[in-house]
Design a protein around this motif. Structure first.
Motif, PDB file in Angstrom:
ATOM      1  N   ILE A 192       6.902  -5.304  10.269  1.00  0.00           N
ATOM      2  CA  ILE A 192       6.281  -6.422   9.560  1.00  0.00           C
ATOM      3  C   ILE A 192       4.925  -5.994   9.030  1.00  0.00           C
ATOM      4  O   ILE A 192       4.244  -5.179   9.641  1.00  0.00           O
ATOM      5  N   TYR A 193       4.566  -6.518   7.862  1.00  0.00           N
ATOM      6  CA  TYR A 193       3.188  -6.389   7.400  1.00  0.00           C
ATOM      7  C   TYR A 193       2.655  -7.790   7.228  1.00  0.00           C
ATOM      8  O   TYR A 193       3.255  -8.615   6.549  1.00  0.00           O
ATOM      9  N   HIS A 194       1.545  -8.064   7.876  1.00  0.00           N
ATOM     10  CA  HIS A 194       0.945  -9.377   7.728  1.00  0.00           C
ATOM     11  C   HIS A 194      -0.539  -9.210   7.497  1.00  0.00           C
ATOM     12  O   HIS A 194      -1.181  -8.425   8.184  1.00  0.00           O
ATOM     13  N   SER A 195      -1.066  -9.943   6.528  1.00  0.00           N
ATOM     14  CA  SER A 195      -2.488  -9.782   6.275  1.00  0.00           C
ATOM     15  C   SER A 195      -3.165 -11.133   6.170  1.00  0.00           C
ATOM     16  O   SER A 195      -2.539 -12.132   5.823  1.00  0.00           O
ATOM     17  N   PHE A 220       0.335  -3.698  10.164  1.00  0.00           N
ATOM     18  CA  PHE A 220       1.701  -3.245   9.917  1.00  0.00           C
ATOM     19  C   PHE A 220       2.251  -2.797  11.267  1.00  0.00           C
ATOM     20  O   PHE A 220       1.730  -1.861  11.875  1.00  0.00           O
TER      21      PHE A 220
END
Lengths: 393, 220
Positions: free
Chosen positions: A326-329, A340
């Motif tokens: 997952i990529y979360h920003s 990430f």
């Protein structure tokens, strides 16, 4: 005045014509030698252990090189050897003046990977604390930035008012700086008795204080001379360099993760994204000042609409996200802070990458200071608003 | 107590090789078949080991169709938890990245990172995380390369990749050819090894450093 007198006067003033106009005509005055000096790593104006190698022609900056890594602790490697919950306090130590934002981003990233959603009340508490933290971060930035440039008074004002935010944090979770306020799945702590009232009081208290900071600086002749047209960077340059946060917005790009890809409960609040026009140090100052006011707006809405209900989602005792990544920003006070995470289905992250806004933003320093004076380098380092704990991780 | 804990963490640095999260269409069927066979053989063993979760599904979009017709089997597009990624052959870098920036408006390179899978033939997975302001869309581009192989630098495409590539080199030892300054960035110049490789032992490094610099036994 004869021609030679004029040249002599220019040399003394440090503003010879060829530098100002930027043309490459051969110099008509005594050529000075190129000089390489180290700024830092122990220097009060580099906001931590940052070493900037400056290539100078007299007082003019011809180029810079940043030497970083003095605070490198290997958090990404540590993450691979800790469970998901155990790593949570470590993220507070990256951007240590905005620990709440770091924790928010991390918890949300793991929640996404687990396919869990925090309850509405937890999301609101997160927004309130994260926005308080944004104000605290901007206050710390303003105080130290102004101090670097030579204005000592704002430091005392901002630190006095930041203290009130830290008191709220301390009452909420027991810590002032490295808060570890959130847990994967929601919040561990319910709000304390009188939390809402105190936050509302704080909003009332700090609103005139922000005007006070502005009264000290916005129309201040010295402040304007030191910041206007200093460290100019254009919007396209910002995008190419990956610069985010207030620096990007001051260059006229209206982009904020909170609006573009809303997380937590941000889609439920009304607020604006302040932007600048010229992309100089003064604009970045104005953008951050407006951001503080927008944060207050968000906090007010969130406190007034704070829903009842649980603060923790159903999360298994042993956190084992399924195989995946997952990529979360999120929008941290410095810019886009991303996580990430690659999970192999065990209790520890297989790989955890932090996309630090300070690290990427610091790359723009070279573009911003070329052709300026040494004294301006101090102003530009301050205006990018870096935290070395996050640059080096 | 602290000592035994530290030793435990050290032993876990060699994390077990996992099934690649990128399931190519053919291998997806294979793993599906394997798990059903495992289930038939021994009850719930397979599910207890790996928690069940969503699996990547093929991602169909005009962008993918456009480049699949151009590159054919060298490109695999998938989506997982609503996030899209494209796995391409390393020979398509940097042209594919340039096309994404010029033709698809992915004008902001958010991050470059890598993941080490020591048991795979191509040990490293290098990932570009891209964002397009115009489309408000994120995209990940992945490449698999072997240990010792290098990749072309993308500094000429996005200036932001300068330090990011240096960090990948520092942490994984992956060289980016054409980078203006391919040196370590966070660690000092004389550092041995690349810490984010799975075979990099943190305890061993610590003990050696303490021995050489302090002349005592490490307390770890």
């Amino acid at each position: 005045m004869t021609l030679s007198d004029e040249n002599a006067a220019n040399i003394v003033a440090g503003t010879t014509q060829d530098h100002v106009s930027g043309n490459d005509s051969p110099k008509t005055y005594l050529d000075s030698n190129e000089l390489i000096i180290n700024m830092g790593p122990q220097h009060p104006a580099t906001h931590g252990v940052l070493r900037v190698i400056l290539k100078l022609d007299g007082e003019r900056v011809l180029g810079t090189e940043c030497v970083i890594g003095y605070l490198h602790r290997g958090v990404e490697k540590i993450a691979e050897n800790r469970t998901y919950a155990m790593f949570n306090p470590y993220v507070d130590r990256m951007d240590y003046v905005a620990a709440v934002s770091n924790g928010l981003g991390y918890c949300e990233a793991v929640e996404k990977l687990l396919n869990v959603e925090a309850p509405a009340r937890a999301k609101y508490i997160r927004v309130i604390l994260a926005e308080l933290n944004r104000i605290a971060s901007h206050q710390l930035w303003l105080g130290t930035h102004a101090l670097d440039i030579g204005a000592m008074t704002p430091l005392f004002y901002t630190f006095r008012d930041r203290e009130e935010i830290l008191k709220i944090f301390e009452k909420y979770c027991g810590a002032r700086l490295t808060t570890h306020a959130f847990r994967i799945g929601g919040c561990l702590y319910e709000t304390y008795a009188g939390f809402e009232k105190e936050v509302k009081n704080f909003v009332k208290f700090v609103t005139p204080k922000i005007d006070e900071y502005e009264a000290l600086l916005t129309g201040n002749r010295i402040w304007m001379e030191r910041t206007k047209n200093v460290g100019v960077i254009s919007g396209p340059d910002c995008i190419a360099l990956g610069v985010t946060g207030p620096v990007l917005r001051a260059s006229g790009v209206q982009w904020d993760v909170r609006k573009a890809q809303p997380y937590a409960a941000y889609s439920e609040f009304e607020f604006e994204i302040p932007v600048g026009t010229t992309g100089d140090t003064y604009d970045r100052y104005l953008v951050r000042m407006s951001e503080m006011r927008q944060s207050l707006r968000i906090i007010e809405q969130a406190v007034n609409g704070l829903p009842e209900g649980p603060i923790m989602a159903k999360v298994p005792k042993v956190i084992k996200p399924p195989v995946g990544e997952i990529y979360h920003s999120i929008e941290s006070p410095k810019g886009e802070l991303g996580y990430f995470i690659v999970s192999d289905g065990t209790t520890q992250p297989y790989r955890l990458r932090v996309r630090p806004p300070s690290f990427v933003n610091l790359q723009a320093l070279d573009v911003m200071v070329r052709g300026l004076l040494v004294a301006d380098v101090v102003a530009v380092i301050g205006t990018i608003d870096i935290v070395l704990g996050e640059v080096d991780r | 107590m602290a000592r035994t804990m530290a030793v435990n963490y050290g032993s876990q640095t060699m994390a077990e090789e996992i099934k690649p999260p990128v399931l190519l269409s053919s291998s997806a069927q294979k793993t599906g078949g394997e798990t059903s066979a495992a289930k038939a053989a021994s009850g719930k063993a397979a599910t207890a080991k790996n928690p069940e979760g969503p699996v990547p599904i093929p991602w169909a979009a005009p962008l993918v169709e456009k480049y699949r017709s151009q590159y054919g089997s060298g490109l695999e597009a998938q989506t997982y938890l609503g996030q899209n990624y494209v796995t391409v052959d390393s020979s398509l870098i940097p042209n594919f990245l340039r096309q994404l920036r010029d033709d698809e408006q992915f004008d902001y390179c958010v991050d470059i990172t890598a993941v080490h899978y020591p048991k795979r033939e191509k040990q490293f997975e290098v990932i570009w995380i891209l964002y397009s302001f115009a489309r408000n869309e994120r995209l990940r581009v992945k490449v698999h390369i072997a240990d010792g192989a290098s990749l072309p630098s993308s500094v000429s495409i996005w200036s932001s990749t300068n330090w990011l590539e240096r960090e990948v080199f520092d942490m994984f030892g992956i060289q980016f050819v054409g980078h203006p300054n391919m040196t370590r960035i966070l660690l000092p110049e004389g550092w041995k090894g690349h810490p984010l490789r799975k075979d990099y032992g943190i305890l061993q490094q610590d003990q050696e450093w303490v021995q050489i610099n302090l002349g005592i036994e490490s307390g770890q």
